[in-house]
Scaffold this motif. Structure first.
Motif, PDB file in Angstrom:
ATOM      1  N   VAL A 113       0.840  -1.207   0.000  1.00 20.20           N
ATOM      2  CA  VAL A 113       0.000   0.000   0.000  1.00 20.20           C
ATOM      3  C   VAL A 113       0.871   1.251   0.000  1.00 20.20           C
ATOM      4  O   VAL A 113       0.603   2.211  -0.736  1.00 20.20           O
ATOM      5  CB  VAL A 113      -0.946   0.004   1.215  1.00 20.20           C
ATOM      6  CG1 VAL A 113      -1.578   1.378   1.406  1.00 20.20           C
ATOM      7  CG2 VAL A 113      -2.040  -1.037   1.025  1.00 20.20           C
ATOM      8  N   ARG A 114       1.932   1.264   0.781  1.00 20.82           N
ATOM      9  CA  ARG A 114       2.801   2.443   0.822  1.00 20.82           C
ATOM     10  C   ARG A 114       3.491   2.657  -0.526  1.00 20.82           C
ATOM     11  O   ARG A 114       3.556   3.783  -1.017  1.00 20.82           O
ATOM     12  CB  ARG A 114       3.838   2.308   1.928  1.00 20.82           C
ATOM     13  CG  ARG A 114       4.715   3.568   2.080  1.00 20.82           C
ATOM     14  CD  ARG A 114       5.651   3.467   3.263  1.00 20.82           C
ATOM     15  NE  ARG A 114       6.478   4.656   3.397  1.00 20.82           N
ATOM     16  CZ  ARG A 114       6.115   5.745   4.072  1.00 20.82           C
ATOM     17  NH1 ARG A 114       4.926   5.815   4.649  1.00 20.82           N
ATOM     18  NH2 ARG A 114       6.930   6.792   4.150  1.00 20.82           N
ATOM     19  N   LEU A 115       4.024   1.584  -1.095  1.00 19.44           N
ATOM     20  CA  LEU A 115       4.663   1.698  -2.405  1.00 19.44           C
ATOM     21  C   LEU A 115       3.678   2.222  -3.441  1.00 19.44           C
ATOM     22  O   LEU A 115       3.997   3.099  -4.258  1.00 19.44           O
ATOM     23  CB  LEU A 115       5.219   0.338  -2.837  1.00 19.44           C
ATOM     24  CG  LEU A 115       6.379  -0.230  -2.016  1.00 19.44           C
ATOM     25  CD1 LEU A 115       6.698  -1.649  -2.466  1.00 19.44           C
ATOM     26  CD2 LEU A 115       7.615   0.648  -2.153  1.00 19.44           C
ATOM     27  N   THR A 116       2.460   1.690  -3.400  1.00 20.06           N
ATOM     28  CA  THR A 116       1.443   2.082  -4.377  1.00 20.06           C
ATOM     29  C   THR A 116       1.032   3.534  -4.203  1.00 20.06           C
ATOM     30  O   THR A 116       0.902   4.278  -5.185  1.00 20.06           O
ATOM     31  CB  THR A 116       0.207   1.170  -4.253  1.00 20.06           C
ATOM     32  OG1 THR A 116       0.606  -0.193  -4.405  1.00 20.06           O
ATOM     33  CG2 THR A 116      -0.837   1.522  -5.304  1.00 20.06           C
ATOM     34  N   TRP A 117       0.848   3.953  -2.948  1.00 26.54           N
ATOM     35  CA  TRP A 117       0.396   5.322  -2.733  1.00 26.54           C
ATOM     36  C   TRP A 117       1.462   6.336  -3.127  1.00 26.54           C
ATOM     37  O   TRP A 117       1.162   7.348  -3.760  1.00 26.54           O
ATOM     38  CB  TRP A 117      -0.027   5.575  -1.293  1.00 26.54           C
ATOM     39  CG  TRP A 117      -0.239   7.056  -1.068  1.00 26.54           C
ATOM     40  CD1 TRP A 117       0.480   7.878  -0.278  1.00 26.54           C
ATOM     41  CD2 TRP A 117      -1.198   7.878  -1.739  1.00 26.54           C
ATOM     42  NE1 TRP A 117       0.031   9.171  -0.393  1.00 26.54           N
ATOM     43  CE2 TRP A 117      -1.006   9.199  -1.281  1.00 26.54           C
ATOM     44  CE3 TRP A 117      -2.201   7.625  -2.665  1.00 26.54           C
ATOM     45  CZ2 TRP A 117      -1.783  10.262  -1.727  1.00 26.54           C
ATOM     46  CZ3 TRP A 117      -2.979   8.694  -3.113  1.00 26.54           C
ATOM     47  CH2 TRP A 117      -2.764   9.991  -2.644  1.00 26.54           C
ATOM     48  N   VAL A 118       2.720   6.097  -2.765  1.00 26.02           N
ATOM     49  CA  VAL A 118       3.773   7.044  -3.131  1.00 26.02           C
ATOM     50  C   VAL A 118       3.904   7.142  -4.650  1.00 26.02           C
ATOM     51  O   VAL A 118       4.085   8.238  -5.200  1.00 26.02           O
ATOM     52  CB  VAL A 118       5.123   6.638  -2.498  1.00 26.02           C
ATOM     53  CG1 VAL A 118       6.251   7.531  -3.004  1.00 26.02           C
ATOM     54  CG2 VAL A 118       5.036   6.745  -0.977  1.00 26.02           C
ATOM     55  N   ALA A 119       3.790   6.007  -5.348  1.00 24.21           N
ATOM     56  CA  ALA A 119       3.832   6.036  -6.815  1.00 24.21           C
ATOM     57  C   ALA A 119       2.636   6.811  -7.378  1.00 24.21           C
ATOM     58  O   ALA A 119       2.771   7.590  -8.330  1.00 24.21           O
ATOM     59  CB  ALA A 119       3.847   4.615  -7.365  1.00 24.21           C
ATOM     60  N   THR A 120       1.473   6.621  -6.769  1.00 27.22           N
ATOM     61  CA  THR A 120       0.269   7.342  -7.214  1.00 27.22           C
ATOM     62  C   THR A 120       0.416   8.836  -6.968  1.00 27.22           C
ATOM     63  O   THR A 120       0.074   9.663  -7.825  1.00 27.22           O
ATOM     64  CB  THR A 120      -0.968   6.801  -6.473  1.00 27.22           C
ATOM     65  OG1 THR A 120      -1.080   5.398  -6.709  1.00 27.22           O
ATOM     66  CG2 THR A 120      -2.236   7.508  -6.937  1.00 27.22           C
ATOM     67  N   TYR A 121       0.914   9.186  -5.778  1.00 25.09           N
ATOM     68  CA  TYR A 121       1.112  10.604  -5.466  1.00 25.09           C
ATOM     69  C   TYR A 121       2.073  11.250  -6.453  1.00 25.09           C
ATOM     70  O   TYR A 121       1.833  12.367  -6.924  1.00 25.09           O
ATOM     71  CB  TYR A 121       1.658  10.753  -4.038  1.00 25.09           C
ATOM     72  CG  TYR A 121       2.021  12.181  -3.702  1.00 25.09           C
ATOM     73  CD1 TYR A 121       1.074  13.058  -3.194  1.00 25.09           C
ATOM     74  CD2 TYR A 121       3.306  12.661  -3.922  1.00 25.09           C
ATOM     75  CE1 TYR A 121       1.400  14.371  -2.900  1.00 25.09           C
ATOM     76  CE2 TYR A 121       3.651  13.965  -3.641  1.00 25.09           C
ATOM     77  CZ  TYR A 121       2.686  14.820  -3.118  1.00 25.09           C
ATOM     78  OH  TYR A 121       3.016  16.124  -2.858  1.00 25.09           O
ATOM     79  N   ARG A 122       3.147  10.549  -6.763  1.00 24.76           N
ATOM     80  CA  ARG A 122       4.129  11.104  -7.709  1.00 24.76           C
ATOM     81  C   ARG A 122       3.494  11.336  -9.078  1.00 24.76           C
ATOM     82  O   ARG A 122       3.707  12.387  -9.697  1.00 24.76           O
ATOM     83  CB  ARG A 122       5.334  10.169  -7.835  1.00 24.76           C
ATOM     84  CG  ARG A 122       6.379  10.670  -8.826  1.00 24.76           C
ATOM     85  CD  ARG A 122       7.621   9.804  -8.820  1.00 24.76           C
ATOM     86  NE  ARG A 122       8.585  10.336  -9.780  1.00 24.76           N
ATOM     87  CZ  ARG A 122       8.639   9.964 -11.059  1.00 24.76           C
ATOM     88  NH1 ARG A 122       7.798   9.045 -11.517  1.00 24.76           N
ATOM     89  NH2 ARG A 122       9.529  10.508 -11.874  1.00 24.76           N
TER      90      ARG A 122
END
Length: 514
Positions: free
Chosen positions: A314-323
């Motif tokens: 979830v953290r990896l996915t969210w940071v990629a989404t935010y970027r």
């Protein structure tokens, strides 16, 4: 007596592990996690139990105050967009995802209990991350984002946790009634933290001797938490605001003689609490594991691994989404780009995404669950697995990742320090104008020498300081020899030792200040 002996042995073992971790270049929370896990498998280990209501106050309050005191509101404001996305969105999505996964594995787990589990494992802890990051000197903005996230996401996660635990006790949960209560608690906690911070400064100035002042610091810290809880507000938010207010006002009215031992005591306290948290949860796991049959151990182990994988993904996915969103928005609105830029860089976003280690807040929140909480043993096992798993998987690979990415700091803190040092020394020299020449000459010359160092280079370890440390080493050896040979007594020795300590502090700024 056996319990006391066990605690002494555990603390001594933790000190040895911490020393070994420094030699190996491993952050000490990783080693503590390994030690805590080992305790769960030691036969006849002592049984230590604490009141769940005491746990959050004992462990979380001082650690949050220490983190809030060191935080920079200015830097948080400059990075409010990425920090807010991690504090609110990442914590909320992680909580929901973990709750769904837990319910999928255990259909009879109440939704409120599943949400409590999600909130327990949602907030990352920056202790392990910053222990590594400060050694390799990544961009300062990354450190600010991680420390700001760690400080504020505890408040978000533990507010959700409190609501979920309350819903389990009440037997129902209503979002429409929870949101107004959430808003009232947040606002009330901010106001209370501000008022208590301003009042504490007036109280602390009354105590000038370090032992009394440090004791009062701890009394007021726990008192702030207890008062907030008695008023049914958030102890987390109140402590964070209280710490920030204290950090902005207390330095102006406290002396170096008080600050120096105070920093040392608080640093030691945070370390001891880290040790005790891992030890207590490790000791709790032993009876839990003994109570499971073979099938339950396998089942709960799979659930714990699934929760661990969920929080990482979830953290990896969210940071990629935010970027991706930040890049999209910055292409359309120039005003947003500066605030979002800290995670637009692919290397920076990778580092932030991988700094998802969990720590003491997760352990304390899991331990603080009431004894009759649904599936408490499973939740405790999941929380411990997430903490140990993230520390081992991410904590041990973060330094190699940073070396591979080869990102470096642009040294904004060094530049600001040089600017402030120059202005402060010029003010010090200016204050001596009109003083008696004989009395002021030596002090004026010393400050002018320091000012010249600031002008020549930003580095703190200058030739001047190196020579000063050499001279101090010679002075200390002479003092030791005089005492050893009986030329001076201990009273005179300790008085001289204190004077040399202050001189040494002037030659070597506190570690981490740069």
């Amino acid at each position: 007596m056996v319990l006391f002996e066990s605690i002494l042995a555990i603390m001594f073992g933790a000190v040895l592990l911490a020393a070994a971790s420094r030699r190996a270049g491993i952050p000490y929370p990783v080693v503590l996690a390994i030690g805590g896990t080992a305790l769960a498998f030691i036969p006849n280990a002592p049984r230590i139990a604490l009141d769940p209501e005491l746990v959050l106050a004992l462990f979380v309050a001082p650690i949050l105050l220490d983190a809030a005191f060191d935080s920079s509101p200015r830097d948080l404001r400059r990075n409010w967009l990425p920090v807010s996305s991690l504090v609110f969105v990442a914590v909320g999505v992680t909580t929901a995802a973990v709750a769904i996964v837990a319910r999928w594995f255990v259909p009879d787990l109440p939704w409120a209990a599943a949400i409590a589990l999600g909130a327990i494992v949602a907030p990352p802890d920056a202790v392990a991350a910053t222990a590594i990051l400060r050694k390799v000197r990544p961009p300062h903005r990354i450190v600010v984002i991680l420390e700001g996230e760690s400080l504020l996401n505890d408040a978000t996660a533990l507010l959700i946790y409190r609501l979920a635990v309350g819903a389990v006790a009440a037997g129902s949960f209503s979002l429409t009634s929870a949101l107004p209560a959430f808003a009232i608690v947040t606002v009330g906690s901010i106001v209370l933290g501000t008022l208590l911070g301003l009042a504490a400064v007036r109280l602390l100035v009354l105590f000038r001797d370090p032992p009394s002042a440090i004791i009062v610091q701890f009394i007021t810290t726990f008192g702030v938490w207890i008062l907030a809880e008695r008023l049914h507000l958030s102890g987390i938010i109140t402590i964070v605001v209280y710490g920030i207010i204290l950090a902005r006002t207390a330095p102006a009215v406290t002396s170096a003689r008080l600050r120096i031992p105070s920093y040392a005591v608080w640093e030691t306290t945070v370390f001891v609490l880290q040790v005790l948290a891992f030890v207590l949860v490790g000791l709790q796991l032993q009876p839990i594991l003994e109570g499971f049959d073979a099938a339950q151990r396998v089942e709960y182990a799979w659930i714990a691994v699934a929760v661990l994988a969920t929080v990482i993904v979830v953290r990896l996915t969210w940071v990629a989404t935010y970027r991706a969103l930040a890049l999209l928005i910055s292409g359309r609105a120039s005003g947003v780009s500066d605030k979002a830029a800290s995670l637009q860089n692919i290397k920076g976003s990778i580092v932030v995404a991988w700094c998802g280690m969990r720590g003491i807040v997760t352990l304390a929140a899991a331990y603080a669950l009431p004894a009759n909480f649904p599936h408490r043993d499973m939740i405790l096992l999941c929380a411990f697995t997430v903490v140990v798993g993230t520390l081992l998987i991410q904590g041990l690979t973060l330094a190699p990742l940073l070396r591979y990415l080869a990102i470096s700091d642009d040294h904004p803190v060094d530049r600001e320090f040089a600017l402030a040092r120059k202005a402060a020394l010029e003010a010090a020299i200016g204050s001596l104008e009109g003083a008696l020449p004989a009395a002021a000459a030596a002090i004026r010359q010393e400050y002018r020498d320091m000012l010249e160092q600031t002008g020549r280079a930003a580095r703190l370890d200058t030739d001047h300081n190196a020579l000063r440390r050499t001279a101090l080493a010679a002075a200390r050896k002479t003092a030791f020899d005089l005492r050893q040979h009986g030329n001076i007594g201990d009273d005179a020795f300790h008085r001289l030792e204190e004077e040399l300590d202050w001189l040494e502090l002037g030659a070597a700024p506190r570690e981490g200040s740069t």
